[in-house]
Scaffold this motif. Sequence first.
Motif, PDB file in Angstrom:
ATOM      1  N   ASP A  60       0.816  -1.219   0.000  1.00  0.00           N
ATOM      2  CA  ASP A  60       0.000   0.000   0.000  1.00  0.00           C
ATOM      3  C   ASP A  60       0.848   1.267   0.000  1.00  0.00           C
ATOM      4  O   ASP A  60       0.420   2.295  -0.540  1.00  0.00           O
ATOM      5  CB  ASP A  60      -0.953  -0.009   1.201  1.00  0.00           C
ATOM      6  CG  ASP A  60      -2.181  -0.872   0.960  1.00  0.00           C
ATOM      7  OD1 ASP A  60      -2.854  -0.660  -0.062  1.00  0.00           O
ATOM      8  OD2 ASP A  60      -2.459  -1.761   1.771  1.00  0.00           O
ATOM      9  N   THR A  61       2.032   1.240   0.612  1.00  0.00           N
ATOM     10  CA  THR A  61       2.869   2.431   0.591  1.00  0.00           C
ATOM     11  C   THR A  61       3.561   2.624  -0.754  1.00  0.00           C
ATOM     12  O   THR A  61       3.871   3.760  -1.138  1.00  0.00           O
ATOM     13  CB  THR A  61       3.936   2.383   1.700  1.00  0.00           C
ATOM     14  OG1 THR A  61       4.675   1.154   1.608  1.00  0.00           O
ATOM     15  CG2 THR A  61       3.304   2.475   3.070  1.00  0.00           C
ATOM     16  N   THR A  92      -1.661   9.021   4.065  1.00  0.00           N
ATOM     17  CA  THR A  92      -1.363   7.680   4.578  1.00  0.00           C
ATOM     18  C   THR A  92      -0.400   7.744   5.757  1.00  0.00           C
ATOM     19  O   THR A  92      -0.656   7.174   6.822  1.00  0.00           O
ATOM     20  CB  THR A  92      -0.769   6.803   3.461  1.00  0.00           C
ATOM     21  OG1 THR A  92      -1.684   6.763   2.367  1.00  0.00           O
ATOM     22  CG2 THR A  92      -0.522   5.392   3.963  1.00  0.00           C
ATOM     23  N   ARG A 143      -7.061   6.490   1.266  1.00  0.00           N
ATOM     24  CA  ARG A 143      -5.652   6.432   1.694  1.00  0.00           C
ATOM     25  C   ARG A 143      -5.523   6.681   3.198  1.00  0.00           C
ATOM     26  O   ARG A 143      -4.637   6.125   3.852  1.00  0.00           O
ATOM     27  CB  ARG A 143      -4.824   7.468   0.935  1.00  0.00           C
ATOM     28  CG  ARG A 143      -4.738   7.267  -0.566  1.00  0.00           C
ATOM     29  CD  ARG A 143      -4.098   5.959  -0.943  1.00  0.00           C
ATOM     30  NE  ARG A 143      -2.708   5.857  -0.499  1.00  0.00           N
ATOM     31  CZ  ARG A 143      -1.982   4.757  -0.599  1.00  0.00           C
ATOM     32  NH1 ARG A 143      -2.508   3.660  -1.114  1.00  0.00           N
ATOM     33  NH2 ARG A 143      -0.734   4.745  -0.178  1.00  0.00           N
ATOM     34  N   SER A 144      -6.406   7.497   3.762  1.00  0.00           N
ATOM     35  CA  SER A 144      -6.373   7.751   5.204  1.00  0.00           C
ATOM     36  C   SER A 144      -6.745   6.496   5.985  1.00  0.00           C
ATOM     37  O   SER A 144      -6.123   6.173   7.007  1.00  0.00           O
ATOM     38  CB  SER A 144      -7.337   8.890   5.565  1.00  0.00           C
ATOM     39  OG  SER A 144      -6.974  10.082   4.893  1.00  0.00           O
ATOM     40  N   GLY A 147      -3.927   4.283   5.937  1.00  0.00           N
ATOM     41  CA  GLY A 147      -2.935   4.789   6.875  1.00  0.00           C
ATOM     42  C   GLY A 147      -3.190   4.315   8.296  1.00  0.00           C
ATOM     43  O   GLY A 147      -2.257   3.928   9.016  1.00  0.00           O
TER      44      GLY A 147
END
Length: 542
Positions: A60-61, A92, A143-144, A147
């Motif tokens: 994901d990163t 993130t 994306r949050s 994160g």
Amino acid sequence: MPSIQEDTSPNAPLIRAREDDDNALHDGPTTPSALQHSGNAFIWALTVAACVSGLLFGYDTASISGMLVSIGTDLSSRPLSNLDKGFITSSTSFFALVASPVAGSLADTVGRKNIILFSDGLFIFGALWQAFTSSAWGMILGRSVVGFAIGGASLIVPLYIAELAPGHLRGRLVTVTLLFITGGQVIAYLVGWAFSTMSGGWRWMVGLGAAPAIAQIAMLVFMPETPRFLAKAQKEVEARAVLAKVYRGMVPDTSELIAETMSAIKKEILEEEEAHVQLKTSESGSCIPATLHSLLLHPPHARALAITCILQGLQQLCGFNSLMYFSATIFQRLRFSSPTLTSLSVAGTNFLFTIAAFHLIDRVGRRRILLITVPLMTVALVLCATAFSFVEAPQQHQIKVPESNADTIPNTRLPAIGILVAILLYVSTYAMGLGPVPWQQSELFPLSVRSLGSGLATATNWGCNTVVGLTFLPMMDLLTPTWTFVSYALVCLIGWLIIWHIYPETMGLGLEQVGDLLKDGWGVKESMDRLKATRRSRRALE
């Protein structure tokens, strides 16, 4: 030494543990036979199952790189602005920063396993939300959520493995997490390349992140809680059952190993409770939560927090993630024919040398491997800065505008190749040292503050990650690439000096033994003396 059937009352075991032979506890639950054992199928299966979170973390990163160049006008019916890209990228790491201390606090209440389960739910929701969203703010929300999941997983998985692993395997098993993270980054680059020419391919890039999380939820059915958490929750029978599976096959009779480990855990719990009562009495008017109060003001705990936060901060402030985020931009500026594939060489090098770290960390030691690799990182950064000085042109050093500067770059390819070689040297030494060692953070904290301490250290990592991501390109513009890399080299040099003075060697020690090192100081000399004594004992036995 207590037998497996003893200690049925909640308080008597703690008192008896206090009265156990101190020499036996100092030696810890690691007989010579156990020290030579490479672990059984149970502990390796648990490690692999837990490390699926690391795969999700890495995927994901890294998937953001391919996604941003493939979206086009699919979100909000317009091209993404630089502000959109900045929010999508930084959301993130920012929410990972927020999630880490929260997950650390909850882990002592709901357990380590349940935090992993909750993170998987967030990974699935975030991945699917990103895949189906039609707006830039929808992508930022997705994306949050991811994160939050990454913040919890990056904290809990190393802690979970550290609390399950035998002392002589702990470094290697925690490093497996890094193997999965770097492997996830490589997979993300490959998936991004495969879907980059497909219409709407970016939706597959982000949506596929849900698949490993679904698989891990199925694995969680067979994953136990850690014996340290179970013992703290007064579930000694369950804790002993888990330890029996962990130590199975290491020695003919595991009862002594189990008894010694449980005795050490109970002794630590009792000592921590007494220290907590004393601290609470002396600071009765404090409004700070008791665990945080102990972590910040009880000297052994504060020393552990200082070491872990410094290592996690150094891991990011040395500039490594600037290469992971912007390597394609750098290689495009240097006129490599395929910047994306060249960037893949960085991720591949990171993965291969993390494998080397897996083999070395429990043989060479955490402290020694950092003292060797950090100076090499410094040299690599200086070489990179020197090579950049032959590439930069007056008034045209901005690395983010490659097309307009192509005619200012010298025809020779030697500086560009030198930069690539220096970056690969930097990445390889990082992957063996500063990459895996800070994630051994859980071993420095006693059980009573392990979750929250690890959470704050992980939050330091994500906070510094955000700083590096936001400042790299402005530094390249304002300071020039040469002085940007010189700045990172100075950070490495300062970090090396701090490591030399305060970071003890924890290789091969039980979790309860590590806490003893920080009781009266930084424990550097004591840890090295203990390591020498252990090696002499092994040679004598051989």
